[in-house]
Design an enzyme around this catalytic site. Structure first.
Site, PDB file in Angstrom:
ATOM      1  N   LYS A   7      43.272 -34.376 -13.614  1.00 35.88           N
ATOM      2  CA  LYS A   7      44.355 -34.880 -14.464  1.00 35.88           C
ATOM      3  C   LYS A   7      44.581 -34.264 -15.858  1.00 35.88           C
ATOM      4  O   LYS A   7      45.567 -33.692 -16.396  1.00 35.88           O
ATOM      5  CB  LYS A   7      44.004 -36.301 -14.771  1.00 35.88           C
ATOM      6  CG  LYS A   7      45.458 -37.145 -15.519  1.00 35.88           C
ATOM      7  CD  LYS A   7      44.957 -38.583 -15.550  1.00 35.88           C
ATOM      8  CE  LYS A   7      45.076 -39.450 -14.383  1.00 35.88           C
ATOM      9  NZ  LYS A   7      43.973 -39.524 -13.435  1.00 35.88           N
TER      10      LYS A   7
ATOM     11  N   ARG B  25      42.458 -42.398 -19.836  1.00 36.10           N
ATOM     12  CA  ARG B  25      42.541 -42.404 -18.334  1.00 36.10           C
ATOM     13  C   ARG B  25      41.516 -41.361 -17.898  1.00 36.10           C
ATOM     14  O   ARG B  25      41.228 -40.495 -18.379  1.00 36.10           O
ATOM     15  CB  ARG B  25      44.012 -41.542 -18.063  1.00 36.10           C
ATOM     16  CG  ARG B  25      45.367 -42.417 -18.537  1.00 36.10           C
ATOM     17  CD  ARG B  25      46.344 -41.504 -17.982  1.00 36.10           C
ATOM     18  NE  ARG B  25      47.798 -41.921 -18.813  1.00 36.10           N
ATOM     19  CZ  ARG B  25      48.543 -42.727 -17.962  1.00 36.10           C
ATOM     20  NH1 ARG B  25      47.987 -43.311 -16.866  1.00 36.10           N
ATOM     21  NH2 ARG B  25      49.660 -43.191 -18.867  1.00 36.10           N
TER      22      ARG B  25
ATOM     23  N   GLY C 279      44.765 -43.107  -7.989  1.00 36.46           N
ATOM     24  CA  GLY C 279      44.223 -44.530  -8.158  1.00 36.46           C
ATOM     25  C   GLY C 279      42.768 -44.664  -7.823  1.00 36.46           C
ATOM     26  O   GLY C 279      42.285 -45.893  -7.790  1.00 36.46           O
TER      27      GLY C 279
ATOM     28  N   GLU D  84      54.771 -38.623 -13.051  1.00 31.86           N
ATOM     29  CA  GLU D  84      55.097 -39.910 -13.520  1.00 31.86           C
ATOM     30  C   GLU D  84      55.695 -39.508 -14.853  1.00 31.86           C
ATOM     31  O   GLU D  84      55.405 -38.735 -15.617  1.00 31.86           O
ATOM     32  CB  GLU D  84      53.694 -40.491 -14.100  1.00 31.86           C
ATOM     33  CG  GLU D  84      52.997 -40.776 -12.857  1.00 31.86           C
ATOM     34  CD  GLU D  84      51.648 -41.674 -13.005  1.00 31.86           C
ATOM     35  OE1 GLU D  84      51.572 -42.249 -14.152  1.00 31.86           O
ATOM     36  OE2 GLU D  84      50.581 -41.326 -12.410  1.00 31.86           O
TER      37      GLU D  84
ATOM     38  N   GLN E 148      52.105 -37.281 -16.174  1.00 29.68           N
ATOM     39  CA  GLN E 148      51.189 -36.865 -15.245  1.00 29.68           C
ATOM     40  C   GLN E 148      52.153 -36.075 -14.446  1.00 29.68           C
ATOM     41  O   GLN E 148      53.293 -36.316 -14.064  1.00 29.68           O
ATOM     42  CB  GLN E 148      50.418 -38.275 -14.344  1.00 29.68           C
ATOM     43  CG  GLN E 148      49.496 -37.703 -13.813  1.00 29.68           C
ATOM     44  CD  GLN E 148      48.538 -36.616 -14.167  1.00 29.68           C
ATOM     45  OE1 GLN E 148      48.689 -35.402 -13.991  1.00 29.68           O
ATOM     46  NE2 GLN E 148      47.445 -37.017 -15.074  1.00 29.68           N
TER      47      GLN E 148
ATOM     48  N   ARG F 284      51.198 -34.526 -10.126  1.00 29.65           N
ATOM     49  CA  ARG F 284      49.866 -34.155  -9.340  1.00 29.65           C
ATOM     50  C   ARG F 284      50.612 -33.427  -7.849  1.00 29.65           C
ATOM     51  O   ARG F 284      51.838 -33.741  -7.734  1.00 29.65           O
ATOM     52  CB  ARG F 284      49.167 -35.351  -8.802  1.00 29.65           C
ATOM     53  CG  ARG F 284      49.981 -36.427  -8.093  1.00 29.65           C
ATOM     54  CD  ARG F 284      48.887 -37.544  -7.720  1.00 29.65           C
ATOM     55  NE  ARG F 284      48.338 -38.266  -8.701  1.00 29.65           N
ATOM     56  CZ  ARG F 284      49.080 -39.389  -9.803  1.00 29.65           C
ATOM     57  NH1 ARG F 284      50.003 -39.755  -9.375  1.00 29.65           N
ATOM     58  NH2 ARG F 284      48.360 -39.812 -10.738  1.00 29.65           N
TER      59      ARG F 284
ATOM     60  N   HIS G 194      48.480 -31.365  30.541  1.00 26.47           N
ATOM     61  CA  HIS G 194      47.267 -31.624  31.296  1.00 26.47           C
ATOM     62  C   HIS G 194      47.040 -33.108  31.467  1.00 26.47           C
ATOM     63  O   HIS G 194      46.651 -33.403  32.546  1.00 26.47           O
ATOM     64  CB  HIS G 194      46.050 -30.764  30.644  1.00 26.47           C
ATOM     65  CG  HIS G 194      46.415 -29.427  30.418  1.00 26.47           C
ATOM     66  ND1 HIS G 194      46.281 -28.539  31.636  1.00 26.47           N
ATOM     67  CD2 HIS G 194      46.667 -28.531  29.362  1.00 26.47           C
ATOM     68  CE1 HIS G 194      46.410 -27.242  31.136  1.00 26.47           C
ATOM     69  NE2 HIS G 194      46.754 -27.098  30.053  1.00 26.47           N
TER      70      HIS G 194
END
Length: 876
Positions: A23, A114, A129, A294, A306, A308, A834
């Site tokens: 982060k 955070r 999370g 975000e 944020q 990611r 198969h």
């Protein structure tokens, strides 16, 4: 230089992952992107965390030693660690640095605090999370308290379990903490720069809600959803937004009701949604991959808090020619959808006659050029319609759009790509007829065995560059044998006879899929013979109680290598049992799950893989079961043949129809078994290559060129050639590929997807499928009810009579289990793959292509398999 305890965003770059976590790195990088507003802040580095936990090493060692499935132990140990960390006193020098950095923001400035672990927000696993975040934290004392809470959140039960399942040691993970100026937004949400449902990279999704974004991010409340493509909003879904999260005057946050007038009002205008996506595309371009971002809207401006990587997207082949491409999975044809290592990928590409693209450790064929022509489209859709309707349905969906594929004249298309019926992508129809003569099959098998025997003699003493050059040259011989036109004619003759029988007997007599029974216990099927041969091994083991007890211990210990076979010889009956097992391995030991990847561990390399199946046969069958099983199938096929021919003779023009059908029955029983042989020959050859390459790898390790024996698996064949020639290997490249392979293992490959990244799933017909049942493709008739055994590893098989095998896919290595089960359900497969072929030969009701079967069916659950109807009922 010794790292400090605090770093400002302006000091942080991509090289600081170990210092500030995922982060923190992303916020530092985001703050450098022109036009992207990031609220100011700093990171408390992992150096501060390490100083605090330095005295907790023994407890961390204890936690690291706990099994991932021992939830009680994880819960207890992690709770103790959290309490200890939350109560620790932050060292004075660390607290002083945090205080100084906070003063720069303003001592009473509300902040977001955070967590930022070194194993989160990474390309292979987001860990979203997994740790904690706290909003509207005011004052140094409160910030320090919440820093401790973030440190402690590294050891929640959920975070520890998630790391364990991703192969990450708790002792190697550090925790940094982001402290960032708080934004008090009117609205907040996320931007996904690729569609999170379809994976289409050209479609972006914006989610928006009132107030802070925490409730939306956590999924507690629903927000508005804007779908954006090509700079335009193409869809808006406005939610009823009854709750929102806002800052509390006392610090922290609170959940409040949304004013009545705002509940059904769109949070964003279309122009704002497009503006957000443009920001998202800028961020995506900077990081080089699709992002989950975000955002907050305050004072008419968007703030990014944020970003990611979206870790659930399957990679797109690296083709940059500006054309649209449509990829079909090779692994779904070959019943091996696991990721492959580079050596396996490159050898398969050298073997196949058709170009293939790589993505996510898998191989794909681009069918767009063929679908672009009317003739190619008709042929390809017909082929897939017979084999795997899910693929056909997905391809048809793209054709029906009319805007993705060009329209080309028939003479502009290449030859049709790999037909699923061919051994490894050969052509899809027989060019010339072949006489119905068992001697043709015998001669083809003799030639194949002679070619492998010659290979073993010639490769035995080779090493260095001469060995690699020999293997590359021998692949030409492999392809000559594999794609021998006569061999292909025999394979297609058996398949076309089966198709003829199914079509004509349904039209004449109303009998569906008659060939399913008529092909039971056909001669010379090397894969079905493999399952019956293991029953004969069990016959040798069964009389000797000490041997059985010894093998039970071997199964429990999951022992490597074949040293236990030498120990076996010291027991009464052990010499005979050991020789039976070794004899089986001499014939079939080159096989294994995922055998098209040369790097996979073969039965000969880990014979203990077979022990659970041997013990199951000892327990569940009487002596001579193998011969009886084959004879029962042969007699059932013979009875059906006589019945059908008798009924045909009673029809108008019946003698002619019976004569034609009789010829086709003779033809299918003569040739159907051979279909499994070309792949058996190829895998036999692959194992010879592997043994020689591993000898060479051992030499390279001794000389210091490679660090580990299996480093060679992470090199392509052309790179192995260079390493052997130069005596130099790129250790960093090998390690990079190891990491990439680990991330690929967690991905689920699509059957069909576009160069935009859009996954097309197709769908099974639902006619006659009861509510709640799981639909699939019917491949072997009959109905059976029993206990589901959900297995992902043959070495863990513990089967009882009447069990139904449920697994992701079954390549030939799973065949020894087929004799012990009453039915089969797989997630992957088609009519001629198969598992389907062997299920029909053994008379097992089977349904394949059942999406997420191993997740939707519980191990031990009672189920009913409808092999003719193509669905599975869940009974409890």
């Amino acid at each position: 230089m010794k790292l400090g305890y605090v770093m400002g965003f302006e000091q942080i770059g991509s090289a600081n992952l170990a210092d500030v976590g995922g982060k923190g790195v992303h916020l530092g990088e985001l703050s450098r992107i022109d036009g992207v507003r990031v609220p100011d802040g700093f990171c408390v580095t992992t150096a501060a965390f390490q100083q605090v936990v330095a005295g907790m090493g023994a407890r961390l060692d204890e936690l690291a030693g706990v099994d991932a499935d021992d939830r009680a132990a994880i819960a207890t140990l992690s709770a103790e660690l959290r309490r200890e960390i939350e109560g620790v006193e932050i060292p004075g020098d660390v607290a002083a640095r945090i205080g100084a950095s906070l003063a720069r923001l303003g001592e009473r400035t509300p902040c977001a605090v955070r967590s930022s672990a070194t194993a989160e927000d990474l390309p292979g696993a987001s860990f979203a999370g997994q740790q904690d975040s706290y909003l509207n934290v005011v004052g140094l004392e409160a910030v320090l308290r919440h820093v401790r809470r973030c440190w402690a959140s590294l050891f929640t039960e959920r975070a520890v379990t998630y790391r364990r399942r991703n192969g990450i040691d708790d002792r190697t993970v550090g925790m940094a903490v982001v402290v960032q100026r708080m934004v008090f937004p009117e609205a907040a949400g996320m931007v996904f720069t690729a569609d999170p449902v379809t994976s289409n990279r050209k479609v972006a999704t914006v989610e928006a809600g009132w107030g802070l974004g925490e409730a939306l991010v956590s999924g507690v409340v629903a927000g508005d959803v804007y779908t954006v493509r090509g700079g335009q909003v193409v869809d808006v879904a406005v939610a009823v937004k009854e709750r929102r999260v806002e800052a509390s005057p006392q610090g922290g946050t609170r959940d409040v009701a949304v004013e009545e007038g705002l509940r059904r009002q769109p949070v964003l205008s279309r122009e704002q949604a497009v503006r957000l996506v443009r920001l998202g595309r800028r961020i995506e371009a900077y990081f080089g991959r699709p992002q989950d971002i975000e955002w907050c809207l305050a004072g008419g401006e968007f703030h990014i808090v944020q970003s990611r990587p979206i870790t659930t997207l399957f990679p797109v082949p690296a083709v940059d020619d500006g054309d649209n491409h449509l990829y079909v999975s090779v692994g779904h044809q070959q019943m091996m959808t696991d990721a492959m290592k580079p050596l396996g990928l490159s050898l398969w590409q050298l073997t196949t006659p058709r170009p293939m693209d790589e993505a996510g450790g898998r191989l794909f064929v681009d069918v767009a050029p063929v679908l672009a022509t009317a003739a190619g489209r008709a042929s390809l859709l017909d082929t897939w319609g017979r084999s795997d309707p899910l693929v056909r349905d997905a391809l048809q969906a793209v054709v029906d759009r009319g805007d993705f594929l060009p329209s080309l004249p028939d003479d502009a298309a290449p030859a049709a790509p790999a037909a699923p019926a061919a051994p490894v992508g050969g052509p899809g129809s027989a060019a010339d007829p072949v006489e119905t003569d068992p001697g043709v099959v015998t001669e083809l098998i003799r030639r194949g065995e002679a070619s492998v025997a010659a290979l073993k003699r010639e490769i035995e003493d080779l090493s260095g560059p001469a060995l690699v050059e020999f293997i590359v040259a021998d692949i030409v011989e492999l392809k000559r044998v594999l794609f021998d036109p006569r061999s292909h004619q025999v394979v297609m003759a058996g398949m076309e006879a089966a198709w003829w029988l199914n079509d004509h007997l349904e039209a004449w007599l109303g009998v569906r899929n008659a060939a399913d029974v008529l092909t039971q216990s056909v001669p010379r099927n090397v894969t079905s013979e493999m399952g019956l041969a293991l029953l004969e091994v069990a016959d040798v083991v069964r009389p000797h109680a000490q041997v059985v007890a010894f093998l039970q211990r071997v199964a429990q210990q999951e022992r490597q290598g074949d040293g236990w076979l030498d120990e076996l010889a010291g027991l009464p009956g052990g010499r005979e049992a050991g020789e039976a097992i070794r004899g089986y391995l001499r014939t079939y030991g080159m096989r294994c799950a995922g055998e098209i990847d040369i790097t996979r561990t073969r039965w000969s390399e880990r014979p203990a893989t077979l022990v659970p199946a041997i013990l199951g046969n000892v327990r569940n069958f009487e002596p001579g079961a193998g011969g009886r099983h084959f004879e029962q199938g042969r007699q059932e096929a013979e009875r059906m043949a006589q019945d059908l021919l008798g009924r045909l003779r009673a029809l108008p023009d019946g003698e002619r129809k019976a004569e034609e059908a009789g010829r086709m029955i003779d033809r299918v029983r003569t040739f159907a078994g051979y279909r499994e042989y070309p792949k058996y020959g190829m895998i036999s050859r692959y194992f010879v290559y592997k043994q020689a390459l591993l000898r060479e790898a051992d030499r390279l390790v001794r000389s210091g060129v490679l660090r580990e024996r299996d480093d060679i698996f992470f090199l392509r064949m052309e790179e192995v050639r260079d390493v052997v020639r130069t005596g130099k290997a790129d250790a960093a490249l090998v390690e990079e590929r190891r990491e990439a392979f680990r991330s690929y293992e967690a991905l689920t490959p699509p059957r069909v997807f576009t160069s935009d990244g859009e996954v097309l799933t197709g769908s099974h017909r639902r006619d006659g499928v009861p509510p709640g049942a799981l639909a699939g493709l019917p491949v072997s008739p009959g109905t059976v009810e029993g206990r589901a055994r959900v297995l992902m590893d043959m070495a863990r098989a513990d089967l009882e009579p009447g069990d139904i095998l449920v697994t992701a896919y079954t390549d030939p290595s799973w065949t020894p289990l087929f004799v012990a089960v009453a039915g089969l359900v797989t997630e992957v497969g088609g009519l001629m793959t198969h598992g389907a072929v062997i299920a029909r030969e053994y008379g097992l009701p089977a349904v394949v292509g059942v999406e997420q079967a191993t997740r939707l069916i519980r191990d031990g659950q009672r189920i009913r398999v409808h092999g003719a109807g193509g669905y599975v009922e869940l009974l409890d």
